[in-house]
Design a protein around this motif. Sequence first.
Motif, mmCIF file in Angstrom:
data_model
loop_
_atom_site.group_PDB
_atom_site.id
_atom_site.type_symbol
_atom_site.label_atom_id
_atom_site.label_comp_id
_atom_site.label_asym_id
_atom_site.label_seq_id
_atom_site.Cartn_x
_atom_site.Cartn_y
_atom_site.Cartn_z
ATOM 1 N N CYS A 72 9.977 1.863 5.766
ATOM 2 C CA CYS A 72 9.405 3.176 6.080
ATOM 3 C C CYS A 72 9.588 3.479 7.567
ATOM 4 O O CYS A 72 10.084 2.659 8.323
ATOM 5 C CB CYS A 72 7.929 3.223 5.685
ATOM 6 S SG CYS A 72 6.862 2.148 6.656
ATOM 7 N N ASP A 73 9.186 4.664 7.961
ATOM 8 C CA ASP A 73 9.277 5.062 9.366
ATOM 9 C C ASP A 73 8.283 4.264 10.206
ATOM 10 O O ASP A 73 7.231 3.852 9.717
ATOM 11 C CB ASP A 73 8.972 6.552 9.527
ATOM 12 C CG ASP A 73 10.044 7.434 8.899
ATOM 13 O OD1 ASP A 73 11.145 6.928 8.588
ATOM 14 O OD2 ASP A 73 9.775 8.629 8.707
ATOM 15 N N VAL A 74 8.627 4.081 11.477
ATOM 16 C CA VAL A 74 7.774 3.375 12.430
ATOM 17 C C VAL A 74 7.641 4.231 13.668
ATOM 18 O O VAL A 74 8.635 4.742 14.201
ATOM 19 C CB VAL A 74 8.350 1.991 12.803
ATOM 20 C CG1 VAL A 74 7.480 1.306 13.844
ATOM 21 C CG2 VAL A 74 8.509 1.117 11.577
ATOM 22 N N LEU A 75 6.409 4.380 14.133
ATOM 23 C CA LEU A 75 6.139 5.109 15.371
ATOM 24 C C LEU A 75 5.509 4.137 16.356
ATOM 25 O O LEU A 75 4.471 3.535 16.064
ATOM 26 C CB LEU A 75 5.190 6.285 15.121
ATOM 27 C CG LEU A 75 4.708 7.041 16.371
ATOM 28 C CD1 LEU A 75 5.884 7.716 17.072
ATOM 29 C CD2 LEU A 75 3.646 8.043 15.991
ATOM 30 N N ALA A 76 6.142 3.988 17.520
ATOM 31 C CA ALA A 76 5.603 3.128 18.576
ATOM 32 C C ALA A 76 4.916 4.033 19.604
ATOM 33 O O ALA A 76 5.561 4.901 20.180
ATOM 34 C CB ALA A 76 6.703 2.311 19.221
ATOM 35 N N ILE A 77 3.633 3.816 19.803
ATOM 36 C CA ILE A 77 2.847 4.564 20.793
ATOM 37 C C ILE A 77 2.912 3.807 22.106
ATOM 38 O O ILE A 77 2.564 2.622 22.168
ATOM 39 C CB ILE A 77 1.368 4.705 20.344
ATOM 40 C CG1 ILE A 77 1.256 5.336 18.959
ATOM 41 C CG2 ILE A 77 0.554 5.434 21.402
ATOM 42 C CD1 ILE A 77 1.675 6.775 18.890
ATOM 43 N N ARG A 78 3.360 4.467 23.154
ATOM 44 C CA ARG A 78 3.461 3.833 24.459
ATOM 45 C C ARG A 78 2.074 3.542 24.996
ATOM 46 O O ARG A 78 1.250 4.443 25.113
ATOM 47 C CB ARG A 78 4.216 4.739 25.426
ATOM 48 C CG ARG A 78 4.269 4.241 26.845
ATOM 49 C CD ARG A 78 5.291 3.173 27.102
ATOM 50 N NE ARG A 78 6.617 3.718 26.812
ATOM 51 C CZ ARG A 78 7.659 2.944 26.614
ATOM 52 N NH1 ARG A 78 7.549 1.647 26.666
ATOM 53 N NH2 ARG A 78 8.828 3.463 26.338
ATOM 54 N N ILE A 79 1.818 2.290 25.324
ATOM 55 C CA ILE A 79 0.538 1.882 25.907
ATOM 56 C C ILE A 79 0.692 1.865 27.415
ATOM 57 O O ILE A 79 1.628 1.270 27.942
ATOM 58 C CB ILE A 79 0.106 0.504 25.388
ATOM 59 C CG1 ILE A 79 -0.178 0.590 23.891
ATOM 60 C CG2 ILE A 79 -1.108 0.003 26.146
ATOM 61 C CD1 ILE A 79 -0.457 -0.746 23.246
ATOM 62 N N ARG A 80 -0.221 2.521 28.086
ATOM 63 C CA ARG A 80 -0.134 2.610 29.545
ATOM 64 C C ARG A 80 -1.224 1.801 30.206
ATOM 65 O O ARG A 80 -2.269 1.642 29.761
ATOM 66 C CB ARG A 80 -0.252 4.062 29.976
ATOM 67 C CG ARG A 80 0.823 4.902 29.316
ATOM 68 C CD ARG A 80 0.962 6.254 29.952
ATOM 69 N NE ARG A 80 1.819 7.134 29.200
ATOM 70 C CZ ARG A 80 3.140 7.065 29.166
ATOM 71 N NH1 ARG A 80 3.754 6.145 29.833
ATOM 72 N NH2 ARG A 80 3.845 7.921 28.464
ATOM 73 N N HIS A 140 0.810 -1.223 0.000
ATOM 74 C CA HIS A 140 0.000 0.000 0.000
ATOM 75 C C HIS A 140 0.845 1.276 0.000
ATOM 76 O O HIS A 140 0.309 2.372 0.153
ATOM 77 C CB HIS A 140 -0.952 -0.004 1.203
ATOM 78 C CG HIS A 140 -2.007 -1.051 1.114
ATOM 79 N ND1 HIS A 140 -3.196 -0.862 0.456
ATOM 80 C CD2 HIS A 140 -2.039 -2.321 1.585
ATOM 81 C CE1 HIS A 140 -3.921 -1.964 0.533
ATOM 82 N NE2 HIS A 140 -3.246 -2.864 1.209
ATOM 83 N N GLU A 141 2.160 1.113 -0.184
ATOM 84 C CA GLU A 141 3.083 2.248 -0.256
ATOM 85 C C GLU A 141 2.907 3.193 0.930
ATOM 86 O O GLU A 141 2.713 4.401 0.791
ATOM 87 C CB GLU A 141 2.939 2.974 -1.589
ATOM 88 C CG GLU A 141 3.236 2.076 -2.767
ATOM 89 C CD GLU A 141 3.025 2.749 -4.115
ATOM 90 O OE1 GLU A 141 2.498 3.873 -4.170
ATOM 91 O OE2 GLU A 141 3.406 2.129 -5.115
ATOM 92 N N VAL A 142 3.000 2.626 2.113
ATOM 93 C CA VAL A 142 2.819 3.359 3.365
ATOM 94 C C VAL A 142 4.095 4.130 3.712
ATOM 95 O O VAL A 142 5.200 3.630 3.529
ATOM 96 C CB VAL A 142 2.448 2.352 4.486
ATOM 97 C CG1 VAL A 142 2.547 2.975 5.853
ATOM 98 C CG2 VAL A 142 1.053 1.792 4.236
ATOM 99 N N ASP A 143 3.924 5.347 4.217
ATOM 100 C CA ASP A 143 5.047 6.190 4.653
ATOM 101 C C ASP A 143 5.391 5.977 6.122
ATOM 102 O O ASP A 143 6.519 6.195 6.550
ATOM 103 C CB ASP A 143 4.700 7.678 4.512
ATOM 104 C CG ASP A 143 4.291 8.061 3.122
ATOM 105 O OD1 ASP A 143 3.174 8.587 2.985
ATOM 106 O OD2 ASP A 143 5.081 7.852 2.190
ATOM 107 N N LEU A 144 4.376 5.622 6.927
ATOM 108 C CA LEU A 144 4.561 5.498 8.368
ATOM 109 C C LEU A 144 3.706 4.362 8.903
ATOM 110 O O LEU A 144 2.514 4.284 8.602
ATOM 111 C CB LEU A 144 4.167 6.801 9.087
ATOM 112 C CG LEU A 144 4.242 6.806 10.616
ATOM 113 C CD1 LEU A 144 5.690 6.705 11.086
ATOM 114 C CD2 LEU A 144 3.585 8.064 11.182
ATOM 115 N N ILE A 145 4.329 3.503 9.701
ATOM 116 C CA ILE A 145 3.614 2.439 10.412
ATOM 117 C C ILE A 145 3.500 2.873 11.864
ATOM 118 O O ILE A 145 4.494 3.281 12.474
ATOM 119 C CB ILE A 145 4.363 1.092 10.320
ATOM 120 C CG1 ILE A 145 4.482 0.631 8.865
ATOM 121 C CG2 ILE A 145 3.661 0.034 11.179
ATOM 122 C CD1 ILE A 145 5.403 -0.568 8.679
#
Length: 143
Positions: free
Chosen positions: A135-143, A103-108
């Motif tokens: 591509c870039d990866v962003l990890a969202i901290r789960i609390r 899907h030619e994603v820029d950010l996961i």
Amino acid sequence: MSTYKKMLVAIDLTEEAPQVLNKATAMCSAQGAELLLVHIVEPVGYAYGGDIPMDLSELQDQLDKAAKEQLGKYGEEYGIPQVNQIVSVGRPESEIHRLANDHEVDLIIVGSHGRKGFQLLLGSTANGVLHGTECDVLAIRIR
């Protein structure tokens, strides 16, 4: 910072998913990006090592159906069109990589519990996604 045009958010359909979805939809809105909502269902055979001589296809179909229904609820709640809601079967890291490429994603965007030491060695989807994607990866901290 580059502008992202297409983001993929991978969620696990737990009560923690909204933490990731809230930030992902806010980022998409701010960037004017398209958002793909993804959930990966692991094949039932993986859980049993593939050694059980029985047909598990009915169970797999039930898991797939339940995942599509839950993903659809999140999609509706967060305004993500059905065409951008994807349930796939496979190993999460591999499937996320494949979908990002297809899907030619820029950010996961993925959730992360921030495990360390022994827990991290046992495997982290966020870590697996980070290592092996283009591509870039962003990890969202789960609390």
